[in-house]
Design a protein around this motif. Structure first.
Motif, mmCIF file in Angstrom:
data_model
loop_
_atom_site.group_PDB
_atom_site.id
_atom_site.type_symbol
_atom_site.label_atom_id
_atom_site.label_comp_id
_atom_site.label_asym_id
_atom_site.label_seq_id
_atom_site.Cartn_x
_atom_site.Cartn_y
_atom_site.Cartn_z
ATOM 1 N N GLY A 252 0.610 -1.354 0.065
ATOM 2 C CA GLY A 252 0.276 0.295 0.158
ATOM 3 C C GLY A 252 1.037 1.366 -0.335
ATOM 4 O O GLY A 252 -0.234 2.531 0.701
ATOM 5 N N ILE A 253 2.142 1.198 -1.057
ATOM 6 C CA ILE A 253 2.490 2.419 -0.543
ATOM 7 C C ILE A 253 1.873 3.560 -2.228
ATOM 8 O O ILE A 253 1.641 3.027 -3.764
ATOM 9 C CB ILE A 253 4.165 2.000 -1.344
ATOM 10 C CG1 ILE A 253 4.511 1.310 -0.107
ATOM 11 C CG2 ILE A 253 5.005 3.641 -0.843
ATOM 12 C CD1 ILE A 253 6.082 0.469 -0.799
ATOM 13 N N ASN A 254 1.362 4.652 -2.078
ATOM 14 C CA ASN A 254 1.055 5.401 -3.021
ATOM 15 C C ASN A 254 2.085 6.662 -3.590
ATOM 16 O O ASN A 254 2.709 6.978 -2.408
ATOM 17 C CB ASN A 254 -0.377 5.643 -2.543
ATOM 18 C CG ASN A 254 -1.313 4.823 -2.827
ATOM 19 O OD1 ASN A 254 -0.882 3.814 -3.932
ATOM 20 N ND2 ASN A 254 -2.077 4.997 -2.076
ATOM 21 N N GLN A 255 1.624 7.124 -4.443
ATOM 22 C CA GLN A 255 2.570 8.275 -4.988
ATOM 23 C C GLN A 255 2.491 9.519 -4.589
ATOM 24 O O GLN A 255 1.183 9.091 -4.150
ATOM 25 C CB GLN A 255 2.706 8.433 -6.458
ATOM 26 C CG GLN A 255 3.562 6.927 -6.808
ATOM 27 C CD GLN A 255 4.013 7.128 -8.628
ATOM 28 O OE1 GLN A 255 3.892 7.839 -9.566
ATOM 29 N NE2 GLN A 255 3.155 5.844 -9.105
ATOM 30 N N SER A 256 2.185 10.452 -4.626
ATOM 31 C CA SER A 256 1.928 11.538 -4.072
ATOM 32 C C SER A 256 0.777 12.384 -5.016
ATOM 33 O O SER A 256 -0.438 12.675 -4.482
ATOM 34 C CB SER A 256 2.599 12.736 -4.195
ATOM 35 O OG SER A 256 3.594 13.414 -5.638
ATOM 36 N N ASP A 257 0.594 11.466 -6.021
ATOM 37 C CA ASP A 257 -0.967 12.145 -6.671
ATOM 38 C C ASP A 257 -2.024 10.988 -6.877
ATOM 39 O O ASP A 257 -3.000 10.699 -7.548
ATOM 40 C CB ASP A 257 -0.353 11.947 -8.724
ATOM 41 C CG ASP A 257 0.261 10.402 -8.865
ATOM 42 O OD1 ASP A 257 0.801 9.293 -8.165
ATOM 43 O OD2 ASP A 257 0.409 9.871 -10.118
ATOM 44 N N GLY A 258 -1.427 9.585 -6.195
ATOM 45 C CA GLY A 258 -2.186 8.518 -5.439
ATOM 46 C C GLY A 258 -1.873 7.357 -5.983
ATOM 47 O O GLY A 258 -2.870 6.170 -6.143
ATOM 48 N N GLU A 259 -1.624 7.505 -7.496
ATOM 49 C CA GLU A 259 -0.723 6.448 -7.750
ATOM 50 C C GLU A 259 -0.052 5.140 -6.773
ATOM 51 O O GLU A 259 0.681 5.880 -6.076
ATOM 52 C CB GLU A 259 -0.290 6.884 -9.177
ATOM 53 C CG GLU A 259 -1.370 7.552 -10.599
ATOM 54 C CD GLU A 259 -2.368 6.227 -11.030
ATOM 55 O OE1 GLU A 259 -2.313 5.620 -11.541
ATOM 56 O OE2 GLU A 259 -3.758 6.739 -10.902
ATOM 57 N N VAL A 260 -0.252 3.702 -7.290
ATOM 58 C CA VAL A 260 0.718 3.072 -6.669
ATOM 59 C C VAL A 260 1.571 3.266 -7.013
ATOM 60 O O VAL A 260 2.345 3.682 -8.464
ATOM 61 C CB VAL A 260 0.324 1.730 -7.541
ATOM 62 C CG1 VAL A 260 0.941 0.522 -6.413
ATOM 63 C CG2 VAL A 260 -1.097 1.452 -6.411
ATOM 64 N N ALA A 261 2.599 3.889 -5.537
ATOM 65 C CA ALA A 261 4.061 3.429 -6.480
ATOM 66 C C ALA A 261 4.801 2.944 -6.711
ATOM 67 O O ALA A 261 4.701 1.098 -6.829
ATOM 68 C CB ALA A 261 4.970 4.287 -4.794
ATOM 69 N N HIS A 262 5.880 3.178 -7.584
ATOM 70 C CA HIS A 262 7.184 1.367 -8.339
ATOM 71 C C HIS A 262 7.928 1.802 -7.185
ATOM 72 O O HIS A 262 8.550 2.655 -7.030
ATOM 73 C CB HIS A 262 7.333 2.094 -9.487
ATOM 74 C CG HIS A 262 5.891 1.445 -10.584
ATOM 75 N ND1 HIS A 262 6.220 1.159 -11.993
ATOM 76 C CD2 HIS A 262 4.473 1.837 -10.193
ATOM 77 C CE1 HIS A 262 5.169 0.701 -12.438
ATOM 78 N NE2 HIS A 262 4.124 1.079 -11.784
ATOM 79 N N THR A 263 8.642 0.619 -7.595
ATOM 80 C CA THR A 263 10.039 0.146 -6.358
ATOM 81 C C THR A 263 11.231 -0.142 -7.420
ATOM 82 O O THR A 263 10.997 -1.146 -8.480
ATOM 83 C CB THR A 263 9.541 -0.329 -5.506
ATOM 84 O OG1 THR A 263 9.640 -1.704 -5.666
ATOM 85 C CG2 THR A 263 9.110 0.577 -4.741
ATOM 86 N N ALA A 264 12.593 -0.310 -7.235
ATOM 87 C CA ALA A 264 13.215 -0.629 -7.808
ATOM 88 C C ALA A 264 14.490 -0.406 -6.678
ATOM 89 O O ALA A 264 14.315 0.303 -5.590
ATOM 90 C CB ALA A 264 13.738 0.394 -9.021
ATOM 91 N N CYS A 265 15.338 -1.308 -6.510
ATOM 92 C CA CYS A 265 16.720 -1.729 -5.557
ATOM 93 C C CYS A 265 17.599 -2.208 -6.431
ATOM 94 O O CYS A 265 18.127 -2.636 -7.218
ATOM 95 C CB CYS A 265 16.353 -2.457 -4.697
ATOM 96 S SG CYS A 265 15.826 -3.989 -5.304
ATOM 97 N N VAL A 266 19.012 -1.613 -5.509
ATOM 98 C CA VAL A 266 19.979 -2.205 -6.254
ATOM 99 C C VAL A 266 21.279 -2.565 -5.417
ATOM 100 O O VAL A 266 21.012 -2.087 -4.077
ATOM 101 C CB VAL A 266 20.951 -0.501 -6.622
ATOM 102 C CG1 VAL A 266 22.115 -0.389 -6.976
ATOM 103 C CG2 VAL A 266 20.364 0.143 -7.967
ATOM 104 N N GLY A 267 21.827 -3.521 -5.470
ATOM 105 C CA GLY A 267 22.275 -4.322 -4.143
ATOM 106 C C GLY A 267 23.701 -4.295 -4.385
ATOM 107 O O GLY A 267 23.996 -5.109 -5.536
#
Ligand code: AMP
Ligand code: ZN
Length: 298
Positions: A252-267
């Motif tokens: 349930g992470i949302n962007q400031s405009d209410g759209e679902v947030a995307h994520t990326a990671c670098v390990g």
């Protein structure tokens, strides 16, 4: 001829425990690993990532929610403990004494060993709304994966330093892509000729084959690889993942405009980078090339 693992153990850099993939590390090994960690911190300083450090555990609730068991049940490390009445304690000890199975006398606890350093981040950032421009988080943790192996680069407990980007699809994908080149230069400066490759995660079972093919087709995972144990099968020392909306939707992470947030990671695989340094420059850091020494041992 001895294997690389035997050489590392003979030199005292890795300390065997009796279980494949679980080692102690010597002071020399730790100095190199933590030196590489500071190298990352110095080079990434201007990114101003928010530092978070979690113990190497995730809550069972978040672990169950994350979907890890759907994709990687074979790697998971849930924590179990004895919580039966005192009257049953003697039975437990007797079973152990007799070499009989005792797993059924244990019960699951509320924790699971962390499978990737970024896992505790997603439920945490979900607690408050994202500002415009999203967030950038910096984590470092021991991680557990049940994949016993005699390849020293495939450990059951190892450390990952990760950066995690949470925001719009473009913010995440562009950020992930520029990291591949950037990290490639950082490793090159350490004398590690890492090459980038499209990759997939080791998804479980028959359905997993489809997931892996799909992940590759969509270019969701890249790795930087160098030969460590064998030249034929180079080892991934870094990963670059674009999860699309998987974690945003799940937690349930949302962007400031209410759209679902995307994520990326670098390990960064900290043990693997350290092993690559020993492989390429020799087992004695005093004799490493000056350019490598001055970057690692500041
Ligand atoms: P992954 O989440 O599988 O992409 O892993 C992130 C990074 O951790 C990889 O690029 C490796 O460098 C490192 N890594 C993954 N599995 C292991 C392992 N079994 N032993 C040591 N390092 C690992
Ligand atoms: Zn991650």
């Amino acid at each position: 001829m001895s294997t690389f693992l035997q050489e590392l153990v003979a030199k005292g850099l890795l300390i065997p425990t009796g279980v494949d993939g679980v080692y102690g590390r010597s002071g020399v090994f730790e100095d190199a690993l933590l030196g590489f960690d500071s190298y990352i911190s110095r080079l990434a300083e201007n990114d101003k990532a928010q530092v978070m450090r979690f113990p190497p555990l995730v809550t069972r609730e978040n672990f169950e929610k994350s979907g890890y068991l759907k994709s990687f049940p074979h790697l998971a490390g849930p924590v179990f403990s004895f919580n039966r009445p005192p009257a049953e304690h003697a039975a437990l000890l007797e079973r152990v004494q007799n070499g009989e199975p005792w797993a059924d006398m244990l019960a699951m606890t509320d924790t699971v060993l962390t499978p990737a350093a970024c896992y505790p981040v997603y439920p945490t950032v979900a607690r408050e709304p994202l500002a415009k421009g999203g967030r950038l988080i910096d984590v470092f943790s021991y991680c557990f994966r049940h994949e016993p192996s005699i390849d020293p680069a495939r450990m059951q407990m190892f450390r990952m330093r990760e950066f995690i980007r949470i925001g719009s699809p473009a913010e995440c994908e562009e950020w992930r892509d520029q990291w591949i080149e950037r990290a490639g230069h950082w490793l090159q400066d350490l004398g590690l000729p890492a090459e980038s490759a499209i990759a997939n995660d080791p998804f479980f079972g028959r359905g997993g084959k489809m997931l892996a093919l799909n992940q590759r087709a969509q270019h969701l995972k890249f790795e930087l690889v160098v030969p460590i144990a064998t030249v034929e099968e180079p080892t991934a020392i870094m990963s670059f993942n674009y999860h699309q909306e998987h974690f945003g939707k799940t937690f349930g992470i949302n962007q400031s405009d209410g759209e679902v947030a995307h994520t990326a990671c670098v390990g960064f695989g900290m043990e693997r980078v350290t092993l690559a340094l020993f492989k390429f420059h020799g087992l004695d850091p005093d004799k490493w090339p000056a350019g490598v020494r001055e970057r690692i041992f500041v």
